[in-house]
Design a protein around this motif. Structure first.
Motif, PDB file in Angstrom:
ATOM      1  N   ASP A 274       0.849  -1.188   0.000  1.00 38.59           N
ATOM      2  CA  ASP A 274       0.000   0.000   0.000  1.00 38.59           C
ATOM      3  C   ASP A 274       0.886   1.240   0.000  1.00 38.59           C
ATOM      4  O   ASP A 274       1.513   1.566   1.009  1.00 38.59           O
ATOM      5  CB  ASP A 274      -0.896   0.006   1.240  1.00 38.59           C
ATOM      6  CG  ASP A 274      -1.852   1.198   1.255  1.00 38.59           C
ATOM      7  OD1 ASP A 274      -1.797   2.023   0.325  1.00 38.59           O
ATOM      8  OD2 ASP A 274      -2.640   1.307   2.216  1.00 38.59           O
ATOM      9  N   PRO A 275       0.971   1.957  -1.136  1.00 37.13           N
ATOM     10  CA  PRO A 275       1.832   3.149  -1.196  1.00 37.13           C
ATOM     11  C   PRO A 275       1.476   4.204  -0.160  1.00 37.13           C
ATOM     12  O   PRO A 275       2.308   5.043   0.184  1.00 37.13           O
ATOM     13  CB  PRO A 275       1.599   3.673  -2.625  1.00 37.13           C
ATOM     14  CG  PRO A 275       1.131   2.486  -3.403  1.00 37.13           C
ATOM     15  CD  PRO A 275       0.323   1.674  -2.436  1.00 37.13           C
ATOM     16  N   LYS A 276       0.244   4.169   0.365  1.00 43.57           N
ATOM     17  CA  LYS A 276      -0.152   5.174   1.352  1.00 43.57           C
ATOM     18  C   LYS A 276       0.425   4.887   2.739  1.00 43.57           C
ATOM     19  O   LYS A 276       0.408   5.752   3.606  1.00 43.57           O
ATOM     20  CB  LYS A 276      -1.674   5.254   1.438  1.00 43.57           C
ATOM     21  CG  LYS A 276      -2.330   5.845   0.191  1.00 43.57           C
ATOM     22  CD  LYS A 276      -3.804   6.106   0.405  1.00 43.57           C
ATOM     23  CE  LYS A 276      -4.581   4.820   0.597  1.00 43.57           C
ATOM     24  NZ  LYS A 276      -6.033   5.066   0.720  1.00 43.57           N
TER      25      LYS A 276
ATOM     26  N   ARG B 266     -12.795  10.014   9.335  1.00 41.02           N
ATOM     27  CA  ARG B 266     -11.727  10.506   8.456  1.00 41.02           C
ATOM     28  C   ARG B 266     -10.499   9.612   8.519  1.00 41.02           C
ATOM     29  O   ARG B 266      -9.872   9.320   7.500  1.00 41.02           O
ATOM     30  CB  ARG B 266     -11.352  11.939   8.847  1.00 41.02           C
ATOM     31  CG  ARG B 266     -10.613  12.665   7.722  1.00 41.02           C
ATOM     32  CD  ARG B 266     -10.150  14.012   8.167  1.00 41.02           C
ATOM     33  NE  ARG B 266      -8.902  13.922   8.910  1.00 41.02           N
ATOM     34  CZ  ARG B 266      -8.304  14.967   9.486  1.00 41.02           C
ATOM     35  NH1 ARG B 266      -8.866  16.143   9.445  1.00 41.02           N
ATOM     36  NH2 ARG B 266      -7.163  14.812  10.119  1.00 41.02           N
ATOM     37  N   LEU B 267     -10.151   9.146   9.713  1.00 40.24           N
ATOM     38  CA  LEU B 267      -9.000   8.251   9.843  1.00 40.24           C
ATOM     39  C   LEU B 267      -9.281   6.914   9.164  1.00 40.24           C
ATOM     40  O   LEU B 267      -8.398   6.337   8.519  1.00 40.24           O
ATOM     41  CB  LEU B 267      -8.673   8.035  11.323  1.00 40.24           C
ATOM     42  CG  LEU B 267      -8.085   9.243  12.063  1.00 40.24           C
ATOM     43  CD1 LEU B 267      -8.011   8.956  13.552  1.00 40.24           C
ATOM     44  CD2 LEU B 267      -6.713   9.597  11.520  1.00 40.24           C
ATOM     45  N   ALA B 268     -10.509   6.421   9.300  1.00 46.26           N
ATOM     46  CA  ALA B 268     -10.865   5.140   8.688  1.00 46.26           C
ATOM     47  C   ALA B 268     -10.743   5.200   7.173  1.00 46.26           C
ATOM     48  O   ALA B 268     -10.384   4.201   6.527  1.00 46.26           O
ATOM     49  CB  ALA B 268     -12.286   4.745   9.091  1.00 46.26           C
ATOM     50  N   GLU B 269     -11.002   6.358   6.598  1.00 48.89           N
ATOM     51  CA  GLU B 269     -10.859   6.507   5.141  1.00 48.89           C
ATOM     52  C   GLU B 269      -9.417   6.314   4.702  1.00 48.89           C
ATOM     53  O   GLU B 269      -9.151   5.924   3.562  1.00 48.89           O
ATOM     54  CB  GLU B 269     -11.351   7.899   4.717  1.00 48.89           C
ATOM     55  CG  GLU B 269     -12.859   8.072   4.831  1.00 48.89           C
ATOM     56  CD  GLU B 269     -13.300   9.503   4.588  1.00 48.89           C
ATOM     57  OE1 GLU B 269     -12.408  10.378   4.442  1.00 48.89           O
ATOM     58  OE2 GLU B 269     -14.518   9.749   4.543  1.00 48.89           O
ATOM     59  N   ASP B 270      -8.468   6.583   5.600  1.00 54.93           N
ATOM     60  CA  ASP B 270      -7.043   6.377   5.318  1.00 54.93           C
ATOM     61  C   ASP B 270      -6.549   5.031   5.828  1.00 54.93           C
ATOM     62  O   ASP B 270      -5.341   4.763   5.818  1.00 54.93           O
ATOM     63  CB  ASP B 270      -6.206   7.481   5.976  1.00 54.93           C
ATOM     64  CG  ASP B 270      -6.378   8.824   5.289  1.00 54.93           C
ATOM     65  OD1 ASP B 270      -6.819   8.823   4.128  1.00 54.93           O
ATOM     66  OD2 ASP B 270      -6.076   9.859   5.895  1.00 54.93           O
ATOM     67  N   GLY B 271      -7.481   4.192   6.303  1.00 52.89           N
ATOM     68  CA  GLY B 271      -7.085   2.893   6.822  1.00 52.89           C
ATOM     69  C   GLY B 271      -6.386   2.979   8.165  1.00 52.89           C
ATOM     70  O   GLY B 271      -5.558   2.126   8.494  1.00 52.89           O
TER      71      GLY B 271
ATOM     72  N   THR C  19      -3.417   3.685  16.185  1.00 57.11           N
ATOM     73  CA  THR C  19      -2.317   3.415  15.240  1.00 57.11           C
ATOM     74  C   THR C  19      -1.579   4.696  14.884  1.00 57.11           C
ATOM     75  O   THR C  19      -0.344   4.742  14.856  1.00 57.11           O
ATOM     76  CB  THR C  19      -2.858   2.754  13.966  1.00 57.11           C
ATOM     77  OG1 THR C  19      -3.482   1.521  14.313  1.00 57.11           O
ATOM     78  CG2 THR C  19      -1.734   2.489  12.977  1.00 57.11           C
ATOM     79  N   LEU C  20      -2.334   5.763  14.616  1.00 57.33           N
ATOM     80  CA  LEU C  20      -1.709   7.032  14.247  1.00 57.33           C
ATOM     81  C   LEU C  20      -0.869   7.570  15.397  1.00 57.33           C
ATOM     82  O   LEU C  20       0.247   8.067  15.197  1.00 57.33           O
ATOM     83  CB  LEU C  20      -2.785   8.043  13.857  1.00 57.33           C
ATOM     84  CG  LEU C  20      -2.266   9.390  13.336  1.00 57.33           C
ATOM     85  CD1 LEU C  20      -1.499   9.210  12.034  1.00 57.33           C
ATOM     86  CD2 LEU C  20      -3.415  10.374  13.133  1.00 57.33           C
TER      87      LEU C  20
END
Length: 338
Positions: A41-43, A266-271, A276-277
């Motif tokens: 995953d490049p993100k 919003r965080l869930a949209e970025d997985g 975790t963040l």
């Protein structure tokens, strides 16, 4: 270099794969928090200093002279997701490189690019701050090799070669592989890290250029850039709050002027999850501070949200497989190139 600087895990995985059987690839990926069997995953980002450390570990185990070239040769436009599609869909190679310059932040926060005319040619230059340690130098070479590979992919005849390649750092013991790969003279000890590309090559039509697809993709990429900026602002806010203890999601959401539910979505949209963040931010902050000799390990424990040094030591060992003291010793200065 900012302590929050990061690169896409795609580059990490590609470098490890290019090293092949000469290294223990799964162990290297685990050492930087990546699942060897996980989806690419490049993100997913890795702290820049951690990436450079990994490259220097590879250099300790094998000859890395052509590692950046083999890494670059393995890159394909599709590896970059929407950005790679936009590169392919640009009508000309100049358009492709312009998109790299604009959207580079989608895969790295440590490199900026620009295009500058020089007579009949154009400089495609990468700018990366920080000490010229071996890991950074290998990364710069791989970046220019990757740009060359994807340019060949979109060329109608697959024959792209720059006029010249320039690198600031000293040359390795031999450069024949570099000149063979790029198909042109390669100048080490230069005043820039760059490809010099002819006007004819830059103005040539890409074989898959499509204006309609381009408009759609650029809109998508602009949205992704805005989202990246928001996520980094959130990480910076978490980093600043850590000296007061482990931040709560409710407090961060309030500072952002949003509900907990909106922040979670919003965080869930970025997985991502807030936990975790926060954990990733603590690790990146700790690694960056450990490379700065002005801070003691006890101070770093406090600045990363730990009340005492011993739990910080245990957490850091879990994150990296190394104690804070050993990590600081191994990151104390640049290594010699091979």
């Amino acid at each position: 270099m900012s302590i929050m600087d990061a690169v896409t895990s795609l580059f990490v995985r590609k470098m490890v794969a290019a090293a092949g059987s000469r290294v223990d690839g799964p162990a290297l990926l685990k050492s930087v928090g990546l699942d060897p069997d996980g989806k690419v995953d490049p993100k997913t980002m890795v702290a820049a200093g951690v990436y450079y450390d990994l490259l220097e570990t590879i250099a300790d185990e094998c000859d890395v002279t052509d590692l950046p070239l083999r890494t670059g040769a393995s890159m394909r436009c599709d590896d970059y997701g929407a950005l790679g599609l936009a590169f392919k869909a640009a009508p000309t190679l100049f358009g492709s490189f312009s998109r790299i310059s604009r959207y580079a932040r989608l895969w790295t926060s440590v490199v900026e690019y620009d295009l500058q005319p020089d007579g009949e040619n154009t400089w495609f230059t990468l700018h990366r701050a920080g000490p010229r340690r071996l890991g950074l130098r290998l990364s710069n070479e791989a970046t220019l090799a990757s740009a060359t590979a994807i340019s060949r992919e979109v060329s109608p005849h697959g024959t792209f070669s720059p006029v010249e390649v320039h690198l600031i750092h000293p040359a390795p013991s031999f450069i024949a592989r570099h000149e063979s790969y790029f198909g042109c003279p390669v100048f080490f000890g230069s005043d820039r890290d760059a490809l010099l590309i002819s006007r004819e090559t830059m103005s040539g039509a890409n074989k898959l250029g499509d204006e309609g697809i381009t408009k759609f993709l650029l809109g998508h990429l602009d949205q992704a850039l805005a989202q990246i900026a928001d996520t980094r602002s959130l990480k910076d806010m978490i980093a600043r709050a850590l000296s007061e203890g482990l931040p709560k999601m409710e407090d961060v959401a309030r500072r952002l002027g949003m509900s907990v539910r909106s922040l979670h979505r919003r965080l869930a949209e970025d997985g991502l999850t807030f936990q975790t963040l926060t954990e990733n931010t603590r690790r990146e902050l700790a690694e960056g501070l450990l490379r700065d000799q002005r801070y003691s390990i006890a101070e770093i424990a406090f600045l990363t949200g730990f009340s005492e040094q011993s739990p910080f030591n245990r957490a850091f060992k879990r994150w990296t497989g190394s104690t804070p003291a050993a990590y600081r010793k191994g990151s104390s200065g640049p290594k010699m190139t091979t």
